[in-house]
Design a protein around this motif. Structure first.
Motif, short mmCIF file in Angstrom:
data_model
loop_
_atom_site.label_atom_id
_atom_site.label_comp_id
_atom_site.label_asym_id
_atom_site.label_seq_id
_atom_site.Cartn_x
_atom_site.Cartn_y
_atom_site.Cartn_z
N ASP A 1 -19.25 25.19 14.85
CA ASP A 1 -19.26 25.72 16.22
C ASP A 1 -20.62 25.53 16.88
N TYR B 1 -15.05 22.92 27.28
CA TYR B 1 -14.70 23.10 25.87
C TYR B 1 -13.36 23.82 25.76
N TYR C 1 -7.57 22.35 18.38
CA TYR C 1 -7.79 21.00 17.86
C TYR C 1 -7.09 19.98 18.75
N ARG D 1 -12.08 21.65 19.75
CA ARG D 1 -12.60 22.36 18.57
C ARG D 1 -12.94 21.37 17.45
N ASP E 1 -10.89 25.55 22.80
CA ASP E 1 -10.95 26.01 21.42
C ASP E 1 -9.63 25.81 20.68
#
Length: 229
Positions: free
Chosen positions: A202, A216, A220, A130, A218
């Motif tokens: 995003d 990916y 950190y 993220r 989502d």
């Protein structure tokens, strides 16, 4: 001066010969005007290979620890970052991070190129994490376009904690510029609106995911490196 000597005389020719960069989309980077280069972050070497292949000078930020190392290795690293115009960022608090963004904003306001890693730190496992909204704030405050740049295999060349593991061709994909001027209201930038900043971030991360082909996640990346007790 040191930047151009490193790039075209000392370091650049050697690295290009050894790693033969395979770069696609180089023409997507505007030749003039403020530009934000937003990269995924797989390896320490990202900050070397990215400026090496781009025609315009890129100013990155790096954690302050890179400027305070001891011994010969610490001295060499410090000289490299200082010589290439890299900006140290103290990641211990919001005010320090804001100071780094303000410095990048001055780079953009002067019509130059600022480099940033939206994830905020290197990926711990090669996946894309993220993005933090600092990249959106920079884009909205400066009006600069954002060019997503995907590093595809630098983690194979230099995994975290190693010098160089493999000599192989560096692969990089550069996307089309992203213009976020549509978020302006009556000519006023939308910086500071957390919903807009999240949407912009995003969108940038989606482009990096598409370009890189990486999974990916989502969350950190820093939360995995420093989990809450």
């Amino acid at each position: 001066m040191f930047y151009w000597l490193l790039k075209y005389v000392f370091l650049g020719p050697v690295l290009k010969c050894l790693f033969r960069p395979d770069v696609r989309g180089l023409d997507h980077i505007p030749e003039t005007g403020p530009v934000i280069i937003a990269c995924n972050h797989l390896s320490f070497s990202d900050s070397i290979f990215t400026p090496l292949v781009l025609k315009r000078r890129v100013t990155f930020v790096a954690k302050a620890e890179y400027f305070t190392g001891k011994g010969v290795k610490g001295w060499l690293m410090r000289q490299f970052f200082v010589g290439t115009g890299t900006i140290p960022v103290d990641r211990s608090g919001g005010k320090a991070a804001r100071a780094a963004l303000d410095t990048q904003l001055r780079v953009l306001n002067a019509g130059n190129v600022a480099g940033i890693y939206p994830e905020g730190t290197r990926s711990p496992d090669g996946r894309l994490y993220r993005g933090k909204t600092g990249v959106a704030r920079l884009a909205l405050e400066s009006g600069a376009v954002v060019v997503p740049v995907a590093l595809l295999n630098t983690d194979e060349i230099q995994p975290t904690g190693t010098l160089i593991r493999a000599i192989k061709r560096v692969r990089m994909r550069i996307g089309r510029p992203l213009d976020f001027s549509r978020y302006e209201i009556a000519g006023t930038p939308a910086a500071g609106d957390r919903f807009v900043e999240r949407a912009v971030t995003d969108e940038i991360m989606y482009e990096l995911m598409t370009l890189s082909g990486r999974e990916y996640v989502d969350v950190y990346a820093a939360s995995l490196k420093n989990p809450a007790p």
